[in-house]
Design an enzyme around this catalytic site. Structure first.
Site, PDB file in Angstrom:
ATOM      1  N   ARG A   1     -23.307 -19.717  21.605  1.00 35.79           N
ATOM      2  CA  ARG A   1     -21.858 -19.898  21.844  1.00 35.79           C
ATOM      3  C   ARG A   1     -21.125 -20.473  20.647  1.00 35.79           C
ATOM      4  NH1 ARG A   1     -24.165 -21.765  26.481  1.00 35.79           N
ATOM      5  NH2 ARG A   1     -24.085 -20.267  28.188  1.00 35.79           N
TER       6      ARG A   1
ATOM      7  N   LYS B   1     -11.113 -14.076  11.401  1.00 36.42           N
ATOM      8  CA  LYS B   1     -11.296 -12.871  12.207  1.00 36.42           C
ATOM      9  C   LYS B   1     -12.683 -12.310  11.927  1.00 36.42           C
ATOM     10  CE  LYS B   1      -6.648 -10.928  12.778  1.00 36.42           C
ATOM     11  NZ  LYS B   1      -5.843  -9.708  12.540  1.00 36.42           N
TER      12      LYS B   1
ATOM     13  N   GLU C   1      -4.969  -5.591  -1.938  1.00 38.91           N
ATOM     14  CA  GLU C   1      -4.633  -6.712  -1.045  1.00 38.91           C
ATOM     15  C   GLU C   1      -3.998  -7.857  -1.849  1.00 38.91           C
ATOM     16  OE1 GLU C   1      -4.911  -6.343   2.205  1.00 38.91           O
ATOM     17  OE2 GLU C   1      -6.660  -5.092   2.665  1.00 38.91           O
TER      18      GLU C   1
ATOM     19  N   LYS D   1      -2.500 -16.394   2.221  1.00 37.51           N
ATOM     20  CA  LYS D   1      -3.127 -16.101   3.519  1.00 37.51           C
ATOM     21  C   LYS D   1      -3.300 -17.380   4.322  1.00 37.51           C
ATOM     22  CE  LYS D   1      -6.418 -13.556   6.181  1.00 37.51           C
ATOM     23  NZ  LYS D   1      -7.382 -12.465   6.299  1.00 37.51           N
TER      24      LYS D   1
ATOM     25  N   GLU E   1      -2.487 -14.409  15.424  1.00 39.37           N
ATOM     26  CA  GLU E   1      -1.619 -13.239  15.272  1.00 39.37           C
ATOM     27  C   GLU E   1      -0.741 -12.983  16.483  1.00 39.37           C
ATOM     28  OE1 GLU E   1      -3.356  -9.978  13.119  1.00 39.37           O
ATOM     29  OE2 GLU E   1      -1.825  -8.602  13.847  1.00 39.37           O
TER      30      GLU E   1
ATOM     31  N   ARG F   1       1.462 -13.716  11.431  1.00 36.15           N
ATOM     32  CA  ARG F   1       0.237 -13.215  10.805  1.00 36.15           C
ATOM     33  C   ARG F   1       0.301 -11.706  10.626  1.00 36.15           C
ATOM     34  NH1 ARG F   1      -6.067 -15.221  11.565  1.00 36.15           N
ATOM     35  NH2 ARG F   1      -6.933 -13.686  10.146  1.00 36.15           N
TER      36      ARG F   1
ATOM     37  N   ASN G   1      -0.296  -7.364   7.670  1.00 37.33           N
ATOM     38  CA  ASN G   1      -0.563  -5.944   7.903  1.00 37.33           C
ATOM     39  C   ASN G   1       0.382  -5.031   7.140  1.00 37.33           C
ATOM     40  OD1 ASN G   1      -2.621  -6.604   9.695  1.00 37.33           O
ATOM     41  ND2 ASN G   1      -1.201  -6.752  11.412  1.00 37.33           N
TER      42      ASN G   1
ATOM     43  N   HIS H   1      -0.592  -1.516   6.430  1.00 35.22           N
ATOM     44  CA  HIS H   1      -1.803  -1.232   7.192  1.00 35.22           C
ATOM     45  C   HIS H   1      -1.602  -0.233   8.321  1.00 35.22           C
ATOM     46  CE1 HIS H   1      -3.529  -4.401   4.808  1.00 35.22           C
ATOM     47  NE2 HIS H   1      -4.696  -4.326   5.419  1.00 35.22           N
TER      48      HIS H   1
ATOM     49  N   HIS I   1      -4.108   2.521   7.922  1.00 28.28           N
ATOM     50  CA  HIS I   1      -5.184   2.780   8.890  1.00 28.28           C
ATOM     51  C   HIS I   1      -5.203   4.232   9.333  1.00 28.28           C
ATOM     52  CE1 HIS I   1      -5.851  -1.670  10.206  1.00 28.28           C
ATOM     53  NE2 HIS I   1      -6.629  -1.324   9.197  1.00 28.28           N
TER      54      HIS I   1
ATOM     55  N   HIS J   1     -10.822   1.073   2.110  1.00 25.81           N
ATOM     56  CA  HIS J   1      -9.769   0.362   2.838  1.00 25.81           C
ATOM     57  C   HIS J   1      -8.607  -0.039   1.910  1.00 25.81           C
ATOM     58  CE1 HIS J   1      -7.764  -2.287   5.660  1.00 25.81           C
ATOM     59  NE2 HIS J   1      -7.790  -3.247   4.741  1.00 25.81           N
TER      60      HIS J   1
HETATM   61  N1  LIG Z   1     -11.955 -10.205   8.946  1.00 21.51           N
HETATM   62  C1  LIG Z   1     -10.874  -9.869   8.271  1.00 21.51           C
HETATM   63  O1  LIG Z   1      -9.857 -10.576   8.294  1.00 21.51           O
HETATM   64  C2  LIG Z   1     -10.900  -8.623   7.448  1.00 21.51           C
HETATM   65  C3  LIG Z   1      -9.851  -8.345   6.577  1.00 21.51           C
HETATM   66  C4  LIG Z   1      -9.926  -7.206   5.786  1.00 21.51           C
HETATM   67  C5  LIG Z   1     -11.031  -6.376   5.875  1.00 21.51           C
HETATM   68  N2  LIG Z   1     -12.031  -6.672   6.744  1.00 21.51           N
HETATM   69  C6  LIG Z   1     -13.232  -5.816   6.829  1.00 21.51           C
HETATM   70  O2  LIG Z   1     -13.866  -5.852   5.577  1.00 21.51           O
HETATM   71  C7  LIG Z   1     -14.652  -4.667   5.428  1.00 21.51           C
HETATM   72  C8  LIG Z   1     -14.507  -4.157   4.026  1.00 21.51           C
HETATM   73  O3  LIG Z   1     -14.957  -5.150   3.141  1.00 21.51           O
HETATM   74  P1  LIG Z   1     -15.302  -4.837   1.615  1.00 21.51           P
HETATM   75  O4  LIG Z   1     -14.237  -4.026   1.019  1.00 21.51           O
HETATM   76  O5  LIG Z   1     -15.654  -6.130   1.002  1.00 21.51           O
HETATM   77  O6  LIG Z   1     -16.531  -3.861   1.733  1.00 21.51           O
HETATM   78  P2  LIG Z   1     -18.122  -4.052   1.803  1.00 21.51           P
HETATM   79  O7  LIG Z   1     -18.509  -5.321   2.416  1.00 21.51           O
HETATM   80  O8  LIG Z   1     -18.634  -2.800   2.417  1.00 21.51           O
HETATM   81  O9  LIG Z   1     -18.523  -4.059   0.267  1.00 21.51           O
HETATM   82  C9  LIG Z   1     -18.234  -2.937  -0.517  1.00 21.51           C
HETATM   83  C10 LIG Z   1     -19.477  -2.453  -1.276  1.00 21.51           C
HETATM   84  O10 LIG Z   1     -19.724  -3.321  -2.373  1.00 21.51           O
HETATM   85  C11 LIG Z   1     -21.065  -3.795  -2.349  1.00 21.51           C
HETATM   86  N3  LIG Z   1     -21.012  -5.126  -2.914  1.00 21.51           N
HETATM   87  C12 LIG Z   1     -20.465  -6.225  -2.338  1.00 21.51           C
HETATM   88  N4  LIG Z   1     -20.452  -7.235  -3.211  1.00 21.51           N
HETATM   89  C13 LIG Z   1     -21.009  -6.777  -4.357  1.00 21.51           C
HETATM   90  C14 LIG Z   1     -21.237  -7.360  -5.617  1.00 21.51           C
HETATM   91  N5  LIG Z   1     -20.857  -8.609  -5.899  1.00 21.51           N
HETATM   92  N6  LIG Z   1     -21.841  -6.604  -6.564  1.00 21.51           N
HETATM   93  C15 LIG Z   1     -22.166  -5.320  -6.296  1.00 21.51           C
HETATM   94  N7  LIG Z   1     -21.946  -4.710  -5.135  1.00 21.51           N
HETATM   95  C16 LIG Z   1     -21.362  -5.432  -4.169  1.00 21.51           C
HETATM   96  C17 LIG Z   1     -21.471  -3.721  -0.915  1.00 21.51           C
HETATM   97  O11 LIG Z   1     -22.865  -3.629  -0.780  1.00 21.51           O
HETATM   98  C18 LIG Z   1     -20.767  -2.447  -0.462  1.00 21.51           C
HETATM   99  O12 LIG Z   1     -21.521  -1.338  -0.852  1.00 21.51           O
HETATM  100  C19 LIG Z   1     -14.186  -3.715   6.492  1.00 21.51           C
HETATM  101  O13 LIG Z   1     -15.173  -3.611   7.484  1.00 21.51           O
HETATM  102  C20 LIG Z   1     -12.939  -4.367   7.047  1.00 21.51           C
HETATM  103  O14 LIG Z   1     -12.731  -4.079   8.424  1.00 21.51           O
HETATM  104  C21 LIG Z   1     -11.985  -7.770   7.526  1.00 21.51           C
HETATM  105 ZN   LIG Z   2      -6.539  -4.918   4.609  1.00 21.43          ZN
END
Ligand SMILES: NC(=O)c1ccc[n+]([C@@H]2O[C@H](COP(=O)([O-])OP(=O)(O)OC[C@H]3O[C@@H](n4cnc5c(N)ncnc54)[C@H](O)[C@@H]3O)[C@@H](O)[C@H]2O)c1
Ligand SMILES: [Zn+2]
Length: 381
Positions: free
Chosen positions: A129, A151, A193, A239, A249, A253, A257, A260, A264, A278
Site C-alpha cells: 500500500r 503521476k 517539454e 512544474k 490536476e 496543472r 498539457n 498534448h 496525443h 512523445h
Molecule cells: N508521469 C508523468 O508525469 C509523465 C510525464 C511525461 C511522460 N511520461 C511517460 O514517460 C514515458 C516516456 O519517457 P521517456 O521519453 O523518458 O522514454 P523512455 O523511458 O522509454 O526512454 C527512452 C529511451 O532511452 C533509453 N535511455 C534512457 N536513459 C538513457 C540514457 N541515459 N542513456 C541511454 N539511453 C537511455 C531508454 O532505454 C529508452 O530506450 C512515457 O511512457 C510517458 O507516458 C510520464
Molecule cells: Zn508530455
C-alpha cells in the site's frame, strides 16, 4: 566513461505539505546518491528498477554510490520501451520488490526514463500500500517532466496511462551527466517539454532558450557552461510551482498539457511507436496549439510563428508533414482526441495561448473549428 565534471547542484523544492521533496539538479550527482539516501532514510534497503540500456551505461555507478554508503541494493532490469508499462511487467516488478523483502521504510529507486519512472513509481505506490521511492531520471524528458509531480501509471489495452496512482517520490536526483549517453533524438524530443515551459508561462525563459539552446544540447561535449542545468532547473521550478498549486490536476496543472491534445492524437495515430516520440508529438502539438490560437485571434500570427520557428530550428517536427508516413484524416484525429481522458462531457478541452508565455485552459473549444483547422494542416502534406 571519464569522470563527469561536477557543478554545484541546484535544489528545487516541490512544496506539498507532508509530501514535499527536493529535486536536486547537477552534473555528477549520482556519486552522492548513497549519501543523500542515507541522510533521508538511514539504514533503508533499496530496490533499483531500471532498463537494459541504462544498466549498460549507468547501473555500476549507481551501485557504487550506494555501496559507498553501505546501502544494500537489489535490482530488476526490464526491457527498454513503452511495452514495459504493462500489467505483466508491473507484476514482475511488484513480485521482485516483495521477494527482495523491501518493506515500508525501505526504498524503490526508479533509475531511468519516463517508462521506468511510471512503472517503478506505480509499483512503489501499490506494494504494501505504498513504499517510498526516489527518482533518478536518465532522460531529458524524465528530468524535466515525468520524474516530478507524482503521476505514475501503466497502460491499458484501451489507452495509455489509464491505470495508475498519484504517488510522490521523496527525492529526485537529476544528474545531467547521465544524459551524455542519451541518443540525440531522445534528447531533442525531451527538449520539446523544456520549450513548453517557456511557451506556457515564462516568456523570458523562452527568449533565453532561443539564444542558448545550442549550449543546452552540447553540454555533454562542453560541460561547465551550466546551460543544460539551468534549463532543467527552470523547467523543474515551473512544474513544481504548478504541481504545488494543483497536485491532482483539478485546475492549473492542465496547463502542462499545452500541445498534448493535438500531440496525443498524432502519437496515437502513429501507434505510440518510434515513428513519433512523445516529445516530437508534443512539439507538433504545441505548434498546432499556437497556430490554432492565432487563428482564433488570440495572438498575432507573427508571435505564433516565432514559437514554431524555435521548435523547427532545433529539429523538432512542427507540422503534420514533418511526420514520416501516412496519417489518418481529420475525422480520425478528432476521434482520437475525443478518446483522450482529458475530454469532459464531450467538450474539447484545449490549452490555448494569448501569447508566448501566456497559456490558459479553455474547456469549450468548438470541435468544428478544430476539425477545419486540422484538415487544412493535413492538406499541406
Ligand atoms: N508521469 C508523468 O508525469 C509523465 C510525464 C511525461 C511522460 N511520461 C511517460 O514517460 C514515458 C516516456 O519517457 P521517456 O521519453 O523518458 O522514454 P523512455 O523511458 O522509454 O526512454 C527512452 C529511451 O532511452 C533509453 N535511455 C534512457 N536513459 C538513457 C540514457 N541515459 N542513456 C541511454 N539511453 C537511455 C531508454 O532505454 C529508452 O530506450 C512515457 O511512457 C510517458 O507516458 C510520464
Ligand atoms: Zn508530455
Amino acid at each position: 566513461m571519464t569522470a563527469p565534471v561536477r557543478t554545484d547542484p541546484t535544489t528545487v523544492r516541490v512544496a506539498l505539505d507532508a509530501r514535499s521533496y527536493d529535486i536536486v539538479i547537477g552534473r555528477g550527482l549520482v556519486a552522492s546518491l548513497g549519501a543523500r539516501i542515507e541522510a533521508l532514510r538511514p539504514r533503508a534497503r533499496v530496490f533499483i528498477v531500471t532498463d537494459r540500456n541504462i544498466e549498460l551505461h549507468h547501473l555500476d555507478a549507481v551501485e557504487e554510490a550506494l555501496a559507498e554508503s553501505a546501502i544494500a541494493a537489489s535490482q530488476l532490469i526490464v526491457s527498454p520501451g513503452e511495452a514495459s508499462k504493462s500489467f505483466r511487467v508491473f507484476e514482475q516488478v511488484c513480485e521482485a520488490v516483495i521477494a527482495a523483502r523491501i518493506e515500508r521504510g525501505d526504498l524503490v529507486i526508479a533509475l531511468g526514463g519516463g517508462v521506468i519512472g511510471d512503472l517503478a513509481g506505480f509499483a512503489a505506490a501499490a506494494v504494501r500500500r505504498g513504499i517510498d521511492y526516489v527518482q533518478v531520471p536518465t532522460t531529458l524528458l524524465a528530468q524535466v517532466d515525468s520524474s516530478v509531480g507524482g503521476k505514475t501509471a501503466i497502460n491499458s489495452a484501451r489507452g495509455k496511462n489509464l491505470i495508475g496512482a498519484f504517488h510522490q517520490p521523496i527525492l529526485v536526483v537529476a544528474d545531467t551527466a547521465l544524459l551524455d549517453t542519451l541518443p540525440a533524438r531522445e534528447f531533442r524530443a525531451g527538449y520539446a517539454e523544456v520549450a513548453k515551459y517557456g511557451l506556457l508561462g515564462d516568456a523570458a525563459f523562452f527568449s533565453w532558450l532561443e539564444a542558448n539552446w545550442r549550449d543546452v544540447f552540447a553540454a555533454g561535449k562542453a560541460p561547465g557552461s551550466g546551460a543544460r542545468e539551468h534549463a532543467i532547473a527552470v523547467s523543474c521550478r515551473a512544474k513544481a510551482a504548478i504541481v504545488g498549486r494543483d497536485e491532482r490536476e483539478t485546475g492549473d496543472r492542465a496547463l502542462l498539457n499545452l500541445g498534448h491534445t493535438f500531440g496525443h492524437a498524432l502519437e496515437a495515430a502513429c501507434g505510440f511507436s518510434d515513428r513519433l516520440l512523445h516529445g516530437e508529438a508534443v512539439s507538433a502539438g504545441v505548434a498546432l496549439a499556437f497556430e490554432f490560437s492565432a487563428r482564433q485571434g488570440l495572438l498575432p500570427a507573427a508571435e505564433a510563428a516565432r514559437a514554431v520557428r524555435h521548435l523547427a530550428e532545433v529539429g523538432l517536427p512542427t507540422r503534420p508533414k514533418d511526420i514520416a508516413g501516412d496519417l489518418p484524416d481529420a475525422d480520425a484525429l478528432m476521434a482520437l482526441m475525443a478518446q483522450d481522458k482529458k475530454v469532459k462531457r464531450g467538450m474539447l478541452t484545449f490549452i490555448l495561448v494569448r501569447g508566448i508565455g501566456a497559456a490558459f485552459v479553455e474547456h469549450g473549444v468548438d470541435a468544428v473549428q478544430v476539425r477545419a483547422f486540422l484538415s487544412e494542416k493535413l492538406a499541406e502534406r
